[in-house]
Design a protein around this motif. Structure first.
Motif, short mmCIF file in Angstrom:
data_model
loop_
_atom_site.label_atom_id
_atom_site.label_comp_id
_atom_site.label_asym_id
_atom_site.label_seq_id
_atom_site.Cartn_x
_atom_site.Cartn_y
_atom_site.Cartn_z
N UNK A 59 -14.35 -5.51 -3.50
CA UNK A 59 -14.91 -4.75 -4.61
C UNK A 59 -13.81 -3.87 -5.19
N UNK A 60 -13.71 -3.85 -6.52
CA UNK A 60 -12.64 -3.07 -7.13
C UNK A 60 -12.97 -2.72 -8.56
N UNK B 62 -4.00 -1.43 -8.40
CA UNK B 62 -5.09 -1.78 -7.51
C UNK B 62 -4.87 -3.10 -6.80
N UNK B 63 -4.36 -4.07 -7.53
CA UNK B 63 -4.12 -5.38 -6.93
C UNK B 63 -2.99 -5.32 -5.90
N UNK C 115 0.84 -1.20 0.00
CA UNK C 115 0.00 0.00 0.00
C UNK C 115 0.87 1.25 0.00
N UNK C 116 1.90 1.23 0.82
CA UNK C 116 2.80 2.38 0.89
C UNK C 116 3.51 2.60 -0.44
N UNK C 117 3.95 1.54 -1.07
CA UNK C 117 4.71 1.66 -2.32
C UNK C 117 3.89 2.33 -3.41
N UNK D 16 -6.66 -13.97 -10.01
CA UNK D 16 -5.73 -15.00 -9.56
C UNK D 16 -4.63 -14.42 -8.70
N UNK D 17 -4.17 -13.22 -9.06
CA UNK D 17 -3.16 -12.54 -8.24
C UNK D 17 -3.71 -12.32 -6.83
N UNK D 18 -4.94 -11.80 -6.72
CA UNK D 18 -5.52 -11.55 -5.41
C UNK D 18 -5.67 -12.84 -4.61
N UNK D 19 -6.05 -13.92 -5.29
CA UNK D 19 -6.28 -15.18 -4.60
C UNK D 19 -5.02 -15.70 -3.92
#
Length: 457
Positions: free
Chosen positions: A332-333, A310-311, A192-194, A407-410
């Motif tokens: 949600x995104x 976002x991911x 998040x910081x990056x 898939x990245x989020x998973x």
């Protein structure tokens, strides 16, 4: 309980006849011959989306509204702007479900965003014997999404999004905790910081918690992407792609508005809402393509494209959500253009690792006329996120872009935790009755119906 779309119960109102094409002939036959001739002269046949005023001795004596599916709120949404200003009331008593659809559709059709300019002209109001409280709460949740997404970033940056979350929490007795700026690194939210470090507005993780004193209740976690403006970062978007990027916090708007519904309707759950809020800006400290960043889960991520940000913020939030051991996670995104290419603007793409959750959301979408469409978590496509130097890349091939994002989020959630991800557009490109151009809640009403059925029967 009031709303500007609705007249008080004691307001004088003209009768409004609701007809559909199939029943129009029978309705017309029951009217005086003069009324039938009047409608014939106007070519009115009860088609959905039509209307006609009915004559009286001194002006309009009422109106007839053509509707389609009587349980579809949008069937009534043309009424507030089509009819003359004043109060209108159904000419006949309606079944409860139809009256709720009428109430909601009238409210959706009455919406106007007036923060920066005054509304022009008065609209017609609906008078009902009583307003259904849940329907009104759903309308207000939709209006929150629309207002928040329509607000430009100058007035809806990470700090203002935090203020909205705090106001919502205060209204319902919830608690808010925020990790901002350097505190993100100190508390292990490095991704998040990056993403947000280049902006003059500090990135942050907003955590809202409600109902946690009821330890025996099921625990629900909602996560929303809060990119308050997305330039694309150093992989800069073209002008037409950047124009509406104030809407890239639409996922956060959905999560917070849904949380407001959960709290207002006292759903028997413990609720955790997580909103990573950032501005993806260009600056001396901007995230660069090829960088390898850390994540809360401990996976290293190679940044293939800074516009797949976002991911990156969601993966830290989802990992944190999993640590709270909820029974269900929904995120949600406004995540990918690929979802819009696949399904267009009206159908949010639903991904889920649990068939029962997916089927329940699909069924709720059909019931509420707020559809979602399930897409596959086709795990062989993880090969498109391969990195030679890190555990995973944040992007890669143009193939199956919405699938690879999901898939990245998973990867940042445990396998046994039920999870659903909604890739929603949060926007109307043009105006239709009940769907004004600008910010839009897509998948919100069906998500609420699914949660209500799951937790309240």
């Amino acid at each position: 309980m009031s709303h500007p779309a609705y007249a008080a119960p004691d307001t004088p109102a003209l009768p409004l006849h609701l007809v559909d094409a199939a029943g129009f002939s029978a309705w017309r036959a029951a009217r005086p011959a003069a009324i039938g001739a009047w409608l014939d002269a106007q070519g009115f046949d009860g088609a959905a989306g039509s209307f006609a005023l009915l004559p009286g001795d001194t002006g309009a004596a009422g109106a007839v509204l053509g509707v389609g599916d009587r349980l579809d709120p949008y069937a009534y949404a043309h009424a507030p702007t089509a009819l003359p200003a004043g109060a209108w009331t159904p000419a006949a008593e309606l079944p409860a479900a139809e009256q709720a659809a009428l109430q909601l559709g009238w409210g959706l059709g009455s919406y106007r965003f007036t923060r920066y300019r005054k509304a022009k002209g008065a609209q017609a109001q609906l008078r009902l014997p009583a307003l259904d409280a849940e329907t009104l709460a759903v309308l207000q949740a939709v209006e929150r999404v629309r207002d928040w997404v329509n607000t430009p970033t100058q007035d809806m940056g990470p700090d203002q999004l935090e203020a909205e979350a705090r106001a919502l929490a205060q209204a319902h007795g919830a608690q808010v905790e925020v990790f901002a700026g350097q505190a993100l690194l100190e508390h292990n939210f490095p991704a998040i910081h990056a993403v947000g470090r280049a902006s003059h507005r500090a990135p942050r993780l907003i955590a809202l918690r409600w109902g946690h004193e009821h330890t025996g209740r099921p625990h629900l976690a909602l996560v929303g992407k809060g990119v308050c403006f997305d330039t694309g970062g150093l992989d800069l978007k073209p002008a037409d792609g950047m124009r509406n990027m104030k809407k890239d916090m639409g996922g956060a708007a959905h999560a917070l508005a849904l949380a407001g519904l959960v709290m207002a309707r006292q759903l028997p759950v413990r609720l955790t809402v997580l909103v990573p809020a950032v501005e993806n800006a260009v600056g001396p400290d901007a995230l660069r393509p090829g960088e390898i960043i850390a994540t809360r889960k401990g996976l290293s991520v190679e940044v293939d494209n800074t516009d797949a940000e976002g991911r990156l913020i969601l993966c830290d939030a989802l990992a944190y959500a999993a640590e709270q051991q909820p029974g269900l996670v929904l995120d949600f995104a406004t995540l990918t253009g690929a979802a819009r290419i696949a399904l267009g603007p009206d159908l949010p793409a639903l991904f889920a690792n649990d068939d029962a959750v997916a089927e329940a959301w699909l069924a709720a979408g059909r019931q509420t006329h707020d559809p979602v469409w399930r897409m596959p978590l086709w795990r062989p496509y993880l090969r498109y996120l391969h990195s030679n130097v890190a555990d995973i890349a944040n992007a890669g091939s143009r193939m199956a872009g919405a699938v690879t994002a999901a898939l990245y989020l998973e990867r940042f959630l445990p396998e046994n935790l039920p999870w659903a991800h909604l890739d929603t557009y949060a926007w109307n490109d043009n105006s239709r009755p009940g769907r004004p151009a600008g910010g839009e809640a897509l998948g919100l009403r069906s998500a609420w119906a699914m949660l209500r059925a799951r937790y309240a029967g």
